[in-house]
Design a protein around this motif. Structure first.
Motif, PDB file in Angstrom:
ATOM      1  N   ASP A   1     -34.130  -2.269 -35.668  1.00 25.52           N
ATOM      2  CA  ASP A   1     -33.662  -3.527 -35.100  1.00 25.52           C
ATOM      3  C   ASP A   1     -34.791  -4.301 -34.414  1.00 25.52           C
ATOM      4  OD1 ASP A   1     -34.044  -1.910 -32.918  1.00 25.52           O
ATOM      5  OD2 ASP A   1     -32.051  -2.198 -32.064  1.00 25.52           O
ATOM      6  N   GLY A   2     -36.018  -3.761 -34.479  1.00 20.37           N
ATOM      7  CA  GLY A   2     -37.167  -4.420 -33.871  1.00 20.37           C
ATOM      8  C   GLY A   2     -37.343  -4.142 -32.400  1.00 20.37           C
ATOM      9  N   ALA A   3     -36.440  -3.374 -31.810  1.00 17.61           N
ATOM     10  CA  ALA A   3     -36.503  -3.074 -30.381  1.00 17.61           C
ATOM     11  C   ALA A   3     -37.272  -1.781 -30.126  1.00 17.61           C
ATOM     12  CB  ALA A   3     -35.100  -2.957 -29.803  1.00 17.61           C
ATOM     13  N   LEU A   4     -37.637  -1.578 -28.861  1.00 16.44           N
ATOM     14  CA  LEU A   4     -38.244  -0.329 -28.425  1.00 16.44           C
ATOM     15  C   LEU A   4     -37.140   0.678 -28.107  1.00 16.44           C
ATOM     16  CD1 LEU A   4     -40.763   1.281 -27.403  1.00 16.44           C
ATOM     17  CD2 LEU A   4     -40.314   0.281 -25.147  1.00 16.44           C
ATOM     18  N   TRP A   5     -37.243   1.859 -28.683  1.00 15.78           N
ATOM     19  CA  TRP A   5     -36.304   2.948 -28.424  1.00 15.78           C
ATOM     20  C   TRP A   5     -37.068   4.168 -27.934  1.00 15.78           C
ATOM     21  CZ3 TRP A   5     -30.885   3.684 -29.754  1.00 15.78           C
ATOM     22  CH2 TRP A   5     -30.241   2.516 -30.180  1.00 15.78           C
ATOM     23  N   GLN A   6     -36.356   5.038 -27.228  1.00 16.20           N
ATOM     24  CA  GLN A   6     -36.927   6.323 -26.878  1.00 16.20           C
ATOM     25  C   GLN A   6     -35.959   7.433 -27.266  1.00 16.20           C
ATOM     26  OE1 GLN A   6     -37.292   7.774 -22.869  1.00 16.20           O
ATOM     27  NE2 GLN A   6     -35.745   6.382 -22.042  1.00 16.20           N
ATOM     28  N   ASN A   7     -36.527   8.591 -27.566  1.00 12.76           N
ATOM     29  CA  ASN A   7     -35.759   9.815 -27.781  1.00 12.76           C
ATOM     30  C   ASN A   7     -36.294  10.813 -26.764  1.00 12.76           C
ATOM     31  OD1 ASN A   7     -33.962  11.586 -28.916  1.00 12.76           O
ATOM     32  ND2 ASN A   7     -35.146  12.008 -30.751  1.00 12.76           N
ATOM     33  N   TYR A   8     -35.467  11.181 -25.792  1.00 13.58           N
ATOM     34  CA  TYR A   8     -35.949  12.035 -24.712  1.00 13.58           C
ATOM     35  C   TYR A   8     -35.265  13.390 -24.728  1.00 13.58           C
ATOM     36  CZ  TYR A   8     -31.835  10.258 -22.122  1.00 13.58           C
ATOM     37  OH  TYR A   8     -30.568   9.906 -21.734  1.00 13.58           O
ATOM     38  N   TYR A   9     -36.021  14.384 -24.279  1.00 13.16           N
ATOM     39  CA  TYR A   9     -35.593  15.780 -24.366  1.00 13.16           C
ATOM     40  C   TYR A   9     -35.377  16.341 -22.967  1.00 13.16           C
ATOM     41  CZ  TYR A   9     -35.663  20.712 -25.804  1.00 13.16           C
ATOM     42  OH  TYR A   9     -35.344  22.030 -26.035  1.00 13.16           O
ATOM     43  N   THR A  10     -34.134  16.671 -22.638  1.00 11.85           N
ATOM     44  CA  THR A  10     -33.783  17.330 -21.372  1.00 11.85           C
ATOM     45  C   THR A  10     -32.644  18.300 -21.624  1.00 11.85           C
ATOM     46  OG1 THR A  10     -32.211  15.571 -20.827  1.00 11.85           O
ATOM     47  CG2 THR A  10     -34.420  15.378 -19.899  1.00 11.85           C
ATOM     48  N   GLY A  11     -32.692  19.442 -20.945  1.00 12.51           N
ATOM     49  CA  GLY A  11     -31.577  20.374 -21.039  1.00 12.51           C
ATOM     50  C   GLY A  11     -31.308  20.906 -22.420  1.00 12.51           C
ATOM     51  N   GLY A  12     -32.362  20.971 -23.261  1.00 12.78           N
ATOM     52  CA  GLY A  12     -32.203  21.572 -24.588  1.00 12.78           C
ATOM     53  C   GLY A  12     -31.685  20.645 -25.651  1.00 12.78           C
ATOM     54  N   GLU A  13     -31.566  19.338 -25.375  1.00 13.95           N
ATOM     55  CA  GLU A  13     -31.092  18.430 -26.410  1.00 13.95           C
ATOM     56  C   GLU A  13     -31.851  17.107 -26.368  1.00 13.95           C
ATOM     57  OE1 GLU A  13     -26.997  17.547 -25.875  1.00 13.95           O
ATOM     58  OE2 GLU A  13     -27.251  16.677 -23.877  1.00 13.95           O
ATOM     59  N   TRP A  14     -31.843  16.426 -27.515  1.00 12.28           N
ATOM     60  CA  TRP A  14     -32.507  15.138 -27.656  1.00 12.28           C
ATOM     61  C   TRP A  14     -31.472  14.020 -27.539  1.00 12.28           C
ATOM     62  CZ3 TRP A  14     -37.698  14.378 -27.984  1.00 12.28           C
ATOM     63  CH2 TRP A  14     -38.494  15.488 -28.281  1.00 12.28           C
ATOM     64  N   THR A  15     -31.855  12.918 -26.855  1.00  9.04           N
ATOM     65  CA  THR A  15     -30.958  11.778 -26.667  1.00  9.04           C
ATOM     66  C   THR A  15     -31.697  10.479 -26.967  1.00  9.04           C
ATOM     67  OG1 THR A  15     -29.774  12.952 -24.900  1.00  9.04           O
ATOM     68  CG2 THR A  15     -29.464  10.563 -25.037  1.00  9.04           C
ATOM     69  N   TRP A  16     -31.103   9.637 -27.822  1.00  7.06           N
ATOM     70  CA  TRP A  16     -31.691   8.339 -28.147  1.00  7.06           C
ATOM     71  C   TRP A  16     -31.226   7.282 -27.157  1.00  7.06           C
ATOM     72  CZ3 TRP A  16     -35.418   7.414 -31.668  1.00  7.06           C
ATOM     73  CH2 TRP A  16     -35.645   8.382 -32.653  1.00  7.06           C
ATOM     74  N   GLN A  17     -32.130   6.327 -26.823  1.00  9.98           N
ATOM     75  CA  GLN A  17     -31.794   5.232 -25.915  1.00  9.98           C
ATOM     76  C   GLN A  17     -32.511   3.961 -26.344  1.00  9.98           C
ATOM     77  OE1 GLN A  17     -33.222   5.645 -21.880  1.00  9.98           O
ATOM     78  NE2 GLN A  17     -31.842   4.072 -21.079  1.00  9.98           N
ATOM     79  N   ASP A  18     -31.767   2.842 -26.369  1.00  8.96           N
ATOM     80  CA  ASP A  18     -32.309   1.533 -26.720  1.00  8.96           C
ATOM     81  C   ASP A  18     -32.904   0.911 -25.457  1.00  8.96           C
ATOM     82  OD1 ASP A  18     -32.802  -1.053 -27.503  1.00  8.96           O
ATOM     83  OD2 ASP A  18     -30.760  -1.482 -28.182  1.00  8.96           O
ATOM     84  N   LEU A  19     -34.226   0.592 -25.497  1.00 12.29           N
ATOM     85  CA  LEU A  19     -34.909  -0.007 -24.349  1.00 12.29           C
ATOM     86  C   LEU A  19     -35.118  -1.502 -24.528  1.00 12.29           C
ATOM     87  CD1 LEU A  19     -37.573   2.756 -23.604  1.00 12.29           C
ATOM     88  CD2 LEU A  19     -35.265   2.501 -22.691  1.00 12.29           C
ATOM     89  N   GLY A  20     -34.582  -2.073 -25.598  1.00 16.98           N
ATOM     90  CA  GLY A  20     -34.590  -3.511 -25.794  1.00 16.98           C
ATOM     91  C   GLY A  20     -35.933  -4.085 -26.163  1.00 16.98           C
TER      92      GLY A  20
END
Length: 450
Positions: free
Chosen positions: A384-403
């Motif tokens: 989508d052209g936005a900045l995203w992050q995939n972060y690792y905490t507690g044994g799992e990966w989570t995606w987040q849209d940073l716009g």
């Protein structure tokens, strides 16, 4: 992720292997010799020689200057339409299977040309289908029509080719896809735009390619951003790392080799390390060892590591479609990259063994990894052209849209207690998105980077 061990172009002396390419349905059928009005060039011959050292399937040892000329036409059409390299990977993979990347004047029933398109099925007239520019455009039109909203940018290449061609032998596209990726990457020639960030000598420094093709740094004095021209000439994304007391910036040179520019006693010095790479590099210090990772001419992940006073190269396998992003996470070296399926992958080193893992998502840039306290974060540009992050905490990966809206690969860095992600904005300037007090904030730094 399938792993390949084809060997690296500039490091191995290879004798071409003779192979039979089964592309002509009749032994007496004639072949239109060139995809271009003129004969293949010396550059086409040189390109063919390079490819014969790294291909692994049908065209291994049989990639000719004529095939190189046809590849050049395909890639040029993709570029003229402002489509990404993946479109060339799909088209070239299809052409390998259908014609051996040769502009055939025959085929099954009324099939013709690079993609064996049939006039009776509405692809065009016989003359049009033997025009490689027309044929490539027709193929790309079909991809965009069959896969709306850019959905062709994700998923395995083989099934996409099959959906367009409706072949009686659908598995062949998947078999040839790694070579299609290798050929497209080598012909594409220009790695993606990106920046590299690091903290050195109490200064936050960001490195990028200027509009003059040279290496520039942007550094924060504590009150303002300043710039400095570091010279040289390179393509793609630079990678900065602090090795002992030395600041080193690694790049892919205009000659396709790995280079570094290092700072000692206030003086910058360029050095050619060698190899043949098709992406920007990523560098980390693991224990006492300096490691530099990049995508090689065979499409695999390779590393150059400094040991016993010399550089050594190692093939880490895989099939990646971006520059890698490396980080040391505890005692583990992790290297992230965009796979040929468009997803985020990692290759991690534990007890001397490398292991590939699919982390999902859909990204359109190389990733950048950074440790933020105990949290491992990987930044990338999404489709989508936005900045995203995939972060690792507690044994799992989570995606987040940073716009935001970015037009390059990002670079994440810790600056004191502040997490910052830098990238080229859609306006061509340097931007950052920084995290303080529980919120992300975008800021335009300026300049003009390529």
């Amino acid at each position: 992720m399938r792993q390949f061990r084809a060997g690296w172009l500039s490091l191995l002396a290879v004798t071409a292997v003779t192979a039979t390419v089964l592309v002509a349905p009749a032994a007496t059928a004639s072949v239109v010799p060139n995809c271009t009005a003129a004969a293949p060039t010396a550059a086409d011959s040189a390109f063919a020689a390079r490819m014969n050292q790294v291909l692994t399937e049908q065209l291994r040892g049989a990639f000719t200057a004529t095939r190189a000329a046809c590849t050049r036409v395909i890639v040029n059409v993709v570029r003229q339409r402002n489509l990404p390299q993946r479109a060339a990977e799909i088209a070239i993979t299809t052409a390998i299977v259908e014609s051996g990347i040769t502009n055939l004047d025959h085929g099954d029933r009324d099939s013709l040309g690079l993609f064996q398109q049939r006039p009776s099925q509405g692809w065009g007239t016989p003359a049009q289908l033997q025009d490689p520019v027309y044929a490539t455009n027709a193929f790309l039109d079909a991809v965009l029509r069959k896969y709306p909203n850019n959905s062709w940018t994700t998923g395995a290449i083989g099934p996409i080719c099959q959906a367009i061609q409706n072949s009686g032998f659908p598995a062949r596209y998947g078999e040839e896809a790694p070579d299609g990726v290798r050929i497209a990457a080598a012909m594409w020639g220009f790695p993606e735009v990106g920046v590299g960030a690091v903290v050195y000598d109490n200064l936050l420094r960001v490195f990028a390619r200027g509009t003059d093709g040279a290496l520039w740094q942007y550094y924060w004095t504590g009150t303002e951003w300043k710039t400095q021209d570091l010279g040289g000439g390179f393509v793609g994304t630079p990678a900065a790392v602090v090795h002992g007391n030395t600041l080193r910036v690694f790049v892919r040179g205009n000659d396709g080799a790995l280079w570094q520019n290092y700072l000692v006693d206030g003086h910058w010095t360029w050095q050619r390390i060698g190899g043949g790479i098709t992406s920007g590099p990523s560098a980390v210090v693991h224990g006492s060892m300096l490691r530099v990772f990049a995508r090689a001419n065979d499409g695999a992940l390779w590393q150059a590591y400094w040991a016993n006073g010399e550089w050594n190269w190692q093939d880490l396998g895989g099939a990646i479609s971006s520059a890698p992003g490396a980080v040391v996470h505890g005692s583990v070296v992790r290297v992230f990259a965009r796979g040929t399926d468009g997803a985020l992958w990692q290759n991690y080193l534990v007890d001397g063994h490398w292991t590939w893992q699919d982390l999902g998502g859909t990204i359109t840039s190389s990733p950048s990894a950074v440790l933020h306290g105990s949290v491992l974060r990987v930044f990338a540009r999404a489709n989508d052209g936005a900045l995203w992050q995939n972060y690792y905490t507690g044994g799992e990966w989570t995606w987040q849209d940073l716009g935001g809206g970015i037009s390059s690969a990002p670079s994440g860095v810790m600056h004191g207690d502040v997490l910052r992600a830098f990238a080229r904005g859609n306006d061509g300037a340097l931007w950052q998105n920084y995290w303080t007090g529980g919120a992300w904030t975008w800021q335009r730094i300026g300049g003009s980077i390529t």
